[in-house]
Design a protein around this motif. Structure first.
Motif, mmCIF file in Angstrom:
data_model
loop_
_atom_site.group_PDB
_atom_site.id
_atom_site.type_symbol
_atom_site.label_atom_id
_atom_site.label_comp_id
_atom_site.label_asym_id
_atom_site.label_seq_id
_atom_site.Cartn_x
_atom_site.Cartn_y
_atom_site.Cartn_z
ATOM 1 N N SER A 1 0.855 -1.178 -0.033
ATOM 2 C CA SER A 1 0.135 -0.041 -0.012
ATOM 3 C C SER A 1 0.856 1.508 -0.002
ATOM 4 N N ARG A 2 2.039 1.338 0.246
ATOM 5 C CA ARG A 2 3.026 2.335 0.483
ATOM 6 C C ARG A 2 3.331 2.937 -1.036
ATOM 7 N N LEU A 3 3.210 4.123 -1.252
ATOM 8 C CA LEU A 3 3.451 4.886 -2.683
ATOM 9 C C LEU A 3 4.419 5.703 -2.632
ATOM 10 N N LEU A 4 5.486 5.582 -3.489
ATOM 11 C CA LEU A 4 6.608 6.478 -3.766
ATOM 12 C C LEU A 4 6.209 7.251 -5.094
ATOM 13 N N THR A 5 6.333 8.754 -5.172
ATOM 14 C CA THR A 5 5.964 9.498 -6.025
ATOM 15 C C THR A 5 7.363 10.350 -6.279
ATOM 16 N N LEU A 6 7.776 10.339 -7.656
ATOM 17 C CA LEU A 6 8.544 11.375 -8.023
ATOM 18 C C LEU A 6 8.205 12.147 -9.149
ATOM 19 N N LYS A 7 8.269 13.538 -9.142
ATOM 20 C CA LYS A 7 7.790 14.343 -9.974
ATOM 21 C C LYS A 7 8.986 15.438 -10.719
ATOM 22 N N ASN A 8 8.721 15.952 -12.006
ATOM 23 C CA ASN A 8 9.552 17.063 -12.378
ATOM 24 C C ASN A 8 8.933 17.634 -13.461
ATOM 25 N N SER A 9 9.166 18.900 -13.709
ATOM 26 C CA SER A 9 8.422 19.531 -14.618
ATOM 27 C C SER A 9 9.324 20.722 -15.077
ATOM 28 N N VAL A 10 9.470 21.143 -16.293
ATOM 29 C CA VAL A 10 10.168 22.558 -16.695
ATOM 30 C C VAL A 10 9.199 23.028 -17.499
ATOM 31 N N SER A 11 9.171 24.484 -17.097
ATOM 32 C CA SER A 11 8.223 25.083 -18.072
ATOM 33 C C SER A 11 8.780 26.482 -18.431
ATOM 34 N N SER A 12 8.566 26.691 -19.627
ATOM 35 C CA SER A 12 9.162 27.803 -20.400
ATOM 36 C C SER A 12 8.007 28.715 -20.918
ATOM 37 N N PHE A 13 7.785 30.062 -20.750
ATOM 38 C CA PHE A 13 6.591 31.067 -20.959
ATOM 39 C C PHE A 13 7.252 32.305 -21.654
ATOM 40 N N ALA A 14 7.046 32.631 -22.758
ATOM 41 C CA ALA A 14 7.564 33.572 -23.406
ATOM 42 C C ALA A 14 6.508 34.495 -24.239
ATOM 43 N N ARG A 15 6.329 35.896 -23.860
ATOM 44 C CA ARG A 15 5.201 36.656 -24.043
ATOM 45 C C ARG A 15 5.858 38.037 -24.676
ATOM 46 N N ARG A 16 5.074 38.630 -25.735
ATOM 47 C CA ARG A 16 5.635 39.774 -26.454
ATOM 48 C C ARG A 16 4.233 40.584 -26.447
ATOM 49 N N LEU A 17 4.273 41.708 -25.773
ATOM 50 C CA LEU A 17 3.110 42.441 -25.587
ATOM 51 C C LEU A 17 3.327 44.084 -26.098
ATOM 52 N N GLN A 18 2.740 44.249 -27.115
ATOM 53 C CA GLN A 18 2.791 45.848 -27.663
ATOM 54 C C GLN A 18 1.581 46.474 -27.509
ATOM 55 N N ALA A 19 1.394 47.406 -26.347
ATOM 56 C CA ALA A 19 0.258 48.310 -26.380
ATOM 57 C C ALA A 19 0.586 49.783 -26.687
ATOM 58 N N GLY A 20 0.065 49.936 -27.996
ATOM 59 C CA GLY A 20 0.053 51.139 -28.515
ATOM 60 C C GLY A 20 1.900 51.216 -28.969
ATOM 61 N N ASP A 21 2.217 52.614 -28.222
ATOM 62 C CA ASP A 21 3.640 52.964 -28.385
ATOM 63 C C ASP A 21 4.650 52.174 -27.522
ATOM 64 N N THR A 22 4.093 51.371 -26.582
ATOM 65 C CA THR A 22 4.896 50.701 -25.704
ATOM 66 C C THR A 22 5.029 49.224 -25.826
ATOM 67 N N TYR A 23 6.111 48.439 -25.396
ATOM 68 C CA TYR A 23 6.370 47.018 -25.668
ATOM 69 C C TYR A 23 7.011 46.570 -24.410
ATOM 70 N N PHE A 24 6.519 45.648 -24.207
ATOM 71 C CA PHE A 24 6.823 44.554 -22.964
ATOM 72 C C PHE A 24 7.006 42.983 -23.206
ATOM 73 N N ALA A 25 8.272 42.651 -23.030
ATOM 74 C CA ALA A 25 8.575 41.261 -23.334
ATOM 75 C C ALA A 25 9.369 40.627 -22.437
ATOM 76 N N GLY A 26 9.337 39.340 -22.149
ATOM 77 C CA GLY A 26 9.930 38.680 -21.275
ATOM 78 C C GLY A 26 9.896 37.013 -21.639
ATOM 79 N N ARG A 27 10.698 36.186 -20.568
ATOM 80 C CA ARG A 27 10.585 35.148 -20.824
ATOM 81 C C ARG A 27 10.709 34.265 -19.276
ATOM 82 N N GLN A 28 9.803 33.605 -19.088
ATOM 83 C CA GLN A 28 10.074 32.773 -17.453
ATOM 84 C C GLN A 28 10.173 31.356 -17.651
ATOM 85 N N LEU A 29 11.295 31.064 -16.989
ATOM 86 C CA LEU A 29 11.835 29.505 -16.906
ATOM 87 C C LEU A 29 11.816 29.009 -15.634
#
Length: 725
Positions: A362-390
């Protein structure tokens, strides 16, 4: 004599081998064919038994050869008895399917609490949106899970951008950044990606959605001050299935979604693929988009390897690429035309690796791993915001059921690295966090009518220090028709610039954080509820009454003096935010008819700025959800729904948004076992904020947008084809 001795020895060895014949079974839901964890599998004649694991499987070792009768039972399902002849032939487990009975949400196994317990045995109050409801909402909004949470009690949607169509959800009146979003226990949607996360997750591959309200950081760490939402995926089924959904709306939305599942003795596969498009639409006639232009593609394959009867390894990948654009429509159609536009492009890639291995019975061993990459480029009028989260997440946990205890202990490592790729005038908003956590949780069934859950998490978060997070809950069942829960816990959240406020401002003039001058937000929360259940002839009744209280210390707020000048610089408020309220839920079911009424009273107040109203903005004090469904199995389904959001303070002096009702209707007709059509109408009475006030004002090149509190799209109808093979 030696010959007789040898013969006796061989005979005894053969008898011992036969006597140790194992029985392997896989238990599934007869209607959905999904595996059923937590089913009791017993051999009464031998006084032995066990429960199925998270994949619906169990092995009973050391059974005698010959004919054996086995009983299967689980709350929410009709009991079954089957006869087997041992030893089994082949390696595949015997398939057993149980028929659901009429009691709602009984026998549902929840995963968010880590102990894989049935919902009726968990001391923490958990709202579960089951697979049937998920399928219904997938027919209404195949592109994202946002509609699933709109119907949940105690959860309020908040519209954060007229041009991007982004949305946040408040639990118990607190900002969306205080809710942790999980997918199968993996935290994949925080930080930079949070503003678009719920409008980018398609629901067709989900088995259920679990919502825990109140401080839950003791379970999964930071970001869970208000609660957490765990999206639980379907797992491979022995019988291959292919589900295809084609959808078209009257306002230029088109969806093509497919999901496949299947498995053999050793391998299993699930695959989700979606293509979603939306045309930019001006509903109000002001030449600005009320529905953004969207192009989104998502692919999610997941492979399972069943190494043994007790060990499963799974590996998955999710890839989402999306573009969103809104603003002045002539400028959207022709970039050479002057006019304000907002354009988003985002790319989300994440991997998930998980190993579940039973040690002993009945005993349960659980191992987990995740890697997430999110990149976004946002242009609002004349302004610009961009970045990447890892970000990465690694965890090891060990579940040990022993007598009246179910104990889980583990450790995790989380890294979160955001790098801005644009060139901001006020400095880069970069940050780099690492968190090491240890956790221990025990569910102790002191008596048959009393269960206590105690948990403790210790996180060391760099650069904000050490956090010790205890959590205690109790479940008391003095009678079969009454259950009472009460509990409380601590929470925390490291500061980031990502919130509903900065999302609304498109990150324009947002200053970087200064860790030397800031501290993490912390919270203390209490929750209590009682549930009454009864059956009167054919009528099933369930009534739940809950109360909650959360105190948020050191809340991260925009400095009022700089905010008035158009600059967002975050500081810790000197005094706390307090959220309190109650939830009332009534469920009725009789044969094919079901009815839900859910009312939430929320009172969320700040104590740090006497010049402003105490009530926090964008929180409806009163919210009411009404849903009714009637279903004739394998024939048709009809559903009606209505939501009321009460007036809310909008953060502009004393201005209040109006209360409003949203009503909808759905009808599904099944023409054959593998084919059905769906006709759905949302917002029947075309309720829009633009009917109450002008949302966009000023010149078309530099417009001013009112804060959003109501929908902009108005009446939307859609027609869907569902094909199951």
């Amino acid at each position: 004599m030696k010959f007789l001795f040898s013969l006796a020895l061989l005979s005894s060895s053969a008898f011992a081998a036969v006597a140790q014949s194992p029985l392997r079974v896989l238990v599934r839901d007869e209607r959905t064919h999904q595996p059923l964890p937590g089913v009791t599998v017993a051999v009464p004649a031998l006084n032995t038994g066990a429960a199925t694991d998270a994949t619906g499987q169990v092995t009973l070792p050391n059974l005698p050869a010959g004919v054996v009768t086995v009983q299967f039972s689980s709350l929410g399902y009709d009991s079954a008895s089957r006869t087997f002849t041992l030893p089994q032939t082949g390696e595949a487990p015997a398939l057993i399917e149980l028929e659901p009975n009429s009691l709602e949400l009984q026998g549902v196994v929840v995963e968010a609490t880590r102990t894989n317990s049935r919902i009726e045995d968990v001391p923490v109050r958990i709202d579960v949106i089951d697979e049937e409801e998920v399928h219904e909402e997938a027919s209404m909004r195949p592109a994202n899970v946002a509609m699933l949470l709109v119907e949940a009690s105690g959860v309020q949607p908040q519209f954060t951008s007229a041009n991007a169509g982004s949305m946040a959800f408040r639990i118990q009146g607190l900002d969306g950044r205080y809710t942790q979003i999980l997918k199968d226990g993996f935290p994949l949607f925080g930080g930079f990606s949070q503003g678009l996360s719920l409008v980018q997750i398609p629901p067709l591959d989900l088995r259920q959605v679990e919502i825990i309200k109140g401080a839950s950081s003791a379970l999964y760490g930071g970001d869970a001050i208000a609660g957490l939402v765990n999206l639980v995926s379907k797992t491979p089924t022995e019988k291959p299935e292919l589900n295809v959904l084609l959808n078209q709306t009257n306002k230029g939305g088109r969806d093509l979604t497919g999901f496949y599942t299947g498995r053999s003795a050793k391998l299993g596969l699930t695959l989700l693929a979606t293509q979603n498009t939306q045309d930019a639409r001006d509903v109000s006639g002001d030449q600005f988009s009320d529905l953004p232009q969207v192009q989104a593609t998502t692919v999610t394959p997941r492979l399972y390897y069943y190494a043994t009867d007790s060990t499963t390894l799974s590996a998955g990948l999710t890839a989402t690429v999306e573009t969103r654009a809104g603003g002045y429509l002539p400028a959207l159609d022709n970039p050479a035309t002057a006019g304000y536009t907002e354009r988003n492009r985002s790319e989300r890639y994440n991997t998930q690796l998980r190993l579940d291995s039973h040690v002993g019975r009945s005993r349960l061993l659980t191992l987990k791993n995740s890697v997430s990459s999110f990149a976004r480029r946002l242009q609002a009028g004349d302004t610009y915001f961009a970045g990447r989260q890892l970000s990465t997440y690694s965890e090891a946990s060990f579940l040990v059921p022993a007598g009246r205890h179910r104990t889980v202990a583990g450790a995790n490592l989380l890294t979160d690295d955001f790098r801005e790729t644009s060139a901001p005038a006020l400095g880069a908003r970069d940050y780099q966090y690492q968190t090491v956590g240890l956790f221990l949780q025990d569910d102790w069934k002191l008596r048959n009518d009393l269960t206590l859950q105690a948990g403790l998490r210790t996180d060391y978060q760099r650069p904000y220090g050490l956090f010790v997070l205890p959590r205690v809950s109790a479940l008391y069942k003095p009678a079969p028709w009454l259950s009472v829960r009460a509990g409380g816990g601590f929470g925390y959240k490291p500061p980031t610039v990502f919130s509903s406020t900065t999302e609304q401002r498109a990150y324009v003039n947002v200053r970087p954080l200064d860790p030397a001058r800031l501290q993490a937000e912390t919270s203390r929360g209490l929750n209590a509820d009682f549930t009454l259940r009864g059956r009167f002839d054919e009528l099933n009744v369930s009534f739940n009454q809950a109360v909650f209280l959360t105190e948020l210390s050191h809340p991260l707020i925009a400095d009022p003096a700089q905010f008035a000048q158009g600059i967002t610089a975050f500081v810790n408020a000197p005094t706390p935010v307090r959220a309190r309220g109650l939830e009332t839920n009534l469920r009725l079911s009789v044969d094919e008819f079901q009815f839900l009424a859910a009312y939430t009273l929320t009172d969320t107040r700040q104590t740090y700025d006497p010049t402003q109203p105490a009530e926090l903005p964008f929180v409806s004090r009163h919210r009411l959800v009404l849903t009714t469904t009637f279903e004739e199995e394998q024939n048709f389904r009809v559903a009606l729904e209505a939501f009321y959001n009460g007036p809310q303070y909008l953060g502009e002096g004393t201005r209040q948004g109006r209360g409003f009702w949203i009503c909808g209707a759905l009808a599904e007709k099944i023409f054959a076992p593998h084919f059905s059509v769906v006709l759905n109408v949302e917002n029947l009475f075309d309720v829009r904020q633009t009917r109450f006030e002008q949302v966009v004002s000023g010149p078309i090149t530099q417009p001013t947008f009112r804060p959003l509190y109501a929908p902009l799209d108005g009446f939307v109808g859609n027609f869907a084809l569902k094909i199951s093979l």
